[in-house]
Scaffold this motif. Structure first.
Motif, PDB file in Angstrom:
ATOM      1  N   SER A 143     -11.653   7.685   5.379  1.00 12.25           N
ATOM      2  CA  SER A 143     -11.040   7.865   4.069  1.00 12.25           C
ATOM      3  C   SER A 143     -10.561   9.299   3.904  1.00 12.25           C
ATOM      4  O   SER A 143     -11.351  10.241   3.970  1.00 12.25           O
ATOM      5  N   LEU A 149      -2.840   6.784  -5.871  1.00 17.46           N
ATOM      6  CA  LEU A 149      -4.005   6.696  -4.995  1.00 17.46           C
ATOM      7  C   LEU A 149      -4.794   7.993  -4.996  1.00 17.46           C
ATOM      8  O   LEU A 149      -4.212   9.078  -5.006  1.00 17.46           O
ATOM      9  N   VAL A 183      -6.955   7.232   0.830  1.00 17.20           N
ATOM     10  CA  VAL A 183      -6.340   6.203   1.663  1.00 17.20           C
ATOM     11  C   VAL A 183      -7.180   6.043   2.929  1.00 17.20           C
ATOM     12  O   VAL A 183      -7.622   7.029   3.523  1.00 17.20           O
ATOM     13  N   VAL A 197      -7.287  -2.306   5.556  1.00 18.40           N
ATOM     14  CA  VAL A 197      -7.697  -1.623   4.327  1.00 18.40           C
ATOM     15  C   VAL A 197      -6.589  -0.680   3.860  1.00 18.40           C
ATOM     16  O   VAL A 197      -6.022  -0.848   2.779  1.00 18.40           O
ATOM     17  N   GLY A 198      -6.275   0.301   4.678  1.00 14.06           N
ATOM     18  CA  GLY A 198      -5.282   1.285   4.271  1.00 14.06           C
ATOM     19  C   GLY A 198      -3.915   0.686   3.978  1.00 14.06           C
ATOM     20  O   GLY A 198      -3.256   1.052   2.999  1.00 14.06           O
ATOM     21  N   ARG A 242      -3.246  -2.265   2.950  1.00 13.22           N
ATOM     22  CA  ARG A 242      -3.314  -2.952   1.653  1.00 13.22           C
ATOM     23  C   ARG A 242      -3.157  -1.943   0.509  1.00 13.22           C
ATOM     24  O   ARG A 242      -2.464  -2.210  -0.476  1.00 13.22           O
ATOM     25  N   GLN A 243      -3.808  -0.795   0.646  1.00  9.89           N
ATOM     26  CA  GLN A 243      -3.677   0.228  -0.383  1.00  9.89           C
ATOM     27  C   GLN A 243      -2.231   0.696  -0.519  1.00  9.89           C
ATOM     28  O   GLN A 243      -1.711   0.828  -1.631  1.00  9.89           O
ATOM     29  N   GLY A 279      -0.079  -1.874  -2.155  1.00  8.34           N
ATOM     30  CA  GLY A 279      -0.463  -2.277  -3.502  1.00  8.34           C
ATOM     31  C   GLY A 279      -0.934  -3.712  -3.606  1.00  8.34           C
ATOM     32  O   GLY A 279      -0.705  -4.368  -4.632  1.00  8.34           O
ATOM     33  N   MET A 292      -4.317  -4.837  -2.837  1.00  9.01           N
ATOM     34  CA  MET A 292      -5.748  -4.856  -2.592  1.00  9.01           C
ATOM     35  C   MET A 292      -6.406  -6.111  -3.152  1.00  9.01           C
ATOM     36  O   MET A 292      -7.269  -6.715  -2.525  1.00  9.01           O
ATOM     37  N   LEU A 329       3.590   4.875  -3.592  1.00  8.49           N
ATOM     38  CA  LEU A 329       2.386   4.622  -2.803  1.00  8.49           C
ATOM     39  C   LEU A 329       2.541   5.201  -1.391  1.00  8.49           C
ATOM     40  O   LEU A 329       1.596   5.782  -0.844  1.00  8.49           O
ATOM     41  N   SER A 364       0.212   8.157   0.392  1.00 10.04           N
ATOM     42  CA  SER A 364      -0.422   8.006   1.694  1.00 10.04           C
ATOM     43  C   SER A 364       0.045   9.079   2.669  1.00 10.04           C
ATOM     44  O   SER A 364      -0.761   9.678   3.391  1.00 10.04           O
TER      45      SER A 364
END
Length: 342
Positions: free
Chosen positions: A156, A165, A168, A210-211, A213-214, A217, A219, A238, A242
Motif C-alpha cells: 500500500s 484515493l 493505492v 486490489v489496486g 479495482r481502486q 473505481g 471496489m 483516479l 494512483s
C-alpha cells in the motif's frame, strides 16, 4: 496486503506542463489551432541550458534502440541501484507492442534492471501469474528477468493530497526497486482516451485484484461490461491519484519515455483485436517530468493531419483530463521546452 511506511519522498516541483510550438517539424502538419497549446517552446539542444522555469522534454524522430538509449542517457542522472523498467508487455501476439529487439538493447544498457509488470483485472491471458508468464514467453519477453510485481501480493502506497484515493495497492515487489524507468508505448485507450506514461504506472503498477479495482473505481461492484464502470473525468482523476503514489515514492529516481509508434486507438490490452493505426509514427519523447512528457506527446498528436481517429478516441473519453488532474496534483511543471536531439 503488506504495509509500508512513507519513504523519504522527494517532492516533484512545479505544476503542469502544457503546450507546444512545433512549426519546426513540417511532418506534424499545420493543425496548430486544434491543439491545447498554452505556451511551450521548441529550442535546439545547444540553447536549452540554464532555463529552470520549464521542464525539459527531449525528442527524436528516430524510433530505434540507438536513439532511445541516447534520450535515456540525457535524463538518467537520478537512476541508480536496482532498476524497474515498466513496460506494457501486451496480450498474446499483440501487433503494436514495443519491438522486443529495441527493448532488449535498452534493458541491456541499464545495469541491474528488470522489466516489471502486474497481472490484469480483466480475465484475459495475463489474469493469473501462470498465464501471464506463458504470454510473456509467447511475446518474446524472455531475454531478461520479468518481475510480475503482484505475484506475491500487494504493497500500500500513500497518495498525498489525492482527489479521491488516500492509498493505492501496488504490486508488492515495487518496493524492491531503487529507481524506475517508465518506458511507454504511447497509444489510445478504451477508457482513458490515451495511454501515456501516467496510464503505464497508474494502472500498470497497481495490483491486479486490489489496486486496479481502486484505480477503476469498482471496489464494491464490478459490472461485467467495462463500459458501465466509472468513466471520463472521475476515472482520469483516479489514474492521476494512483500515478502520483508511484511518482512520489520514487521521487527523483524515476524517468519517462513515450514511444510514439503504431498508435492504435486501442491499448495493447486489446491484443490482436486492436484497431490498425491510422496515424503515422512520430518519434520518442523523454523527460524527468511525467506531465510534460505526456503533454508533449499529446501536442504532437494534435499537430498531425492524420490524427482524426486518435483525437476522437481521446476527446470522446475526456482523455485530456488526465493532464488537468496531474496539474491539479502538482505532478509536473507548468511549461516545457521541446529539445530535439536529431
Amino acid at each position: 496486503m503488506k504495509e509500508i511506511n512513507r519513504r523519504a519522498f522527494v517532492k516533484m516541483t512545479g505544476t503542469a506542463a502544457v503546450g507546444l510550438a512545433l512549426s519546426q517539424f513540417s511532418s506534424m502538419g499545420k493543425a496548430l489551432a486544434q491543439a491545447p497549446v498554452i505556451g511551450s517552446t521548441y529550442v535546439p539542444k545547444s540553447e536549452s541550458e540554464g532555463n529552470g522555469s520549464s521542464a525539459k522534454v527531449y525528442f527524436t524522430k528516430h524510433i530505434d534502440a540507438e536513439h532511445l538509449i541516447k534520450l535515456y542517457d540525457i535524463i538518467n542522472e537520478g537512476i541508480y541501484g536496482k532498476v524497474a523498467i515498466k513496460i506494457h508487455t501486451g496480450e498474446p501476439h499483440g501487433p503494436n507492442i514495443l519491438p522486443q529487439s529495441m527493448v532488449k538493447a535498452f534493458q541491456s544498457h541499464v545495469p541491474h534492471s528488470a522489466l516489471v509488470e502486474t497481472n490484469t483485472l480483466y480475465q484475459g491471458k495475463r489474469y493469473t501469474t501462470a498465464d501471464h508468464r506463458k504470454t510473456l514467453e509467447t511475446n518474446g519477453w524472455t531475454f531478461c528477468p520479468v518481475d510480475i510485481m503482484d505475484e506475491e501480493g500487494d504493497v500500500s502506497l500513500p497518495v498525498r493530497g489525492g482527489k479521491h484515493l488516500q492509498e493505492v495497492a501496488m504490486g508488492g515487489h515495487l518496493t524492491n526497486y531503487d529507481s524506475m524507468i517508465v518506458l511507454t508505448h504511447f497509444k489510445g485507450h478504451a477508457m482513458g482516451g490515451f495511454g501515456g506514461s501516467l496510464k503505464n504506472i497508474a494502472i500498470g503498477c497497481a495490483s491486479g485484484q486490489v489496486g486496479k479495482r481502486q484505480v477503476h473505481g469498482v471496489m464494491e461492484q464490478m459490472p461485467a461490461d467495462f463500459k458501465q464502470w466509472p468513466m471520463q473525468d472521475y476515472f482520469m482523476e483516479l489514474m492521476a491519484d494512483s500515478g502520483k503514489a508511484t511518482v512520489d515514492y520514487f521521487g527523483k529516481h524515476i524517468v519517462f519515455l513515450n514511444v510514439m509508434r503504431r498508435m492504435s486507438v486501442d491499448c495493447d490490452c486489446a491484443g490482436v483485436g486492436a484497431a490498425e493505426p491510422t496515424i503515422g509514427d512520430i518519434g520518442i519523447v523523454a523527460s524527468t517530468d511525467i506531465l510534460a512528457v505526456d503533454q508533449a506527446a499529446i501536442d504532437m498528436v494534435y499537430q498531425r493531419t492524420d490524427n482524426h481517429d486518435l483525437v476522437e478516441r481521446i476527446e470522446s473519453r475526456h482523455g485530456l483530463h488526465q493532464l488537468a488532474a496531474m496539474r491539479d496534483l502538482k505532478m509536473g511543471n507548468e511549461k516545457y521546452q521541446l529539445i530535439s536531439i536529431d
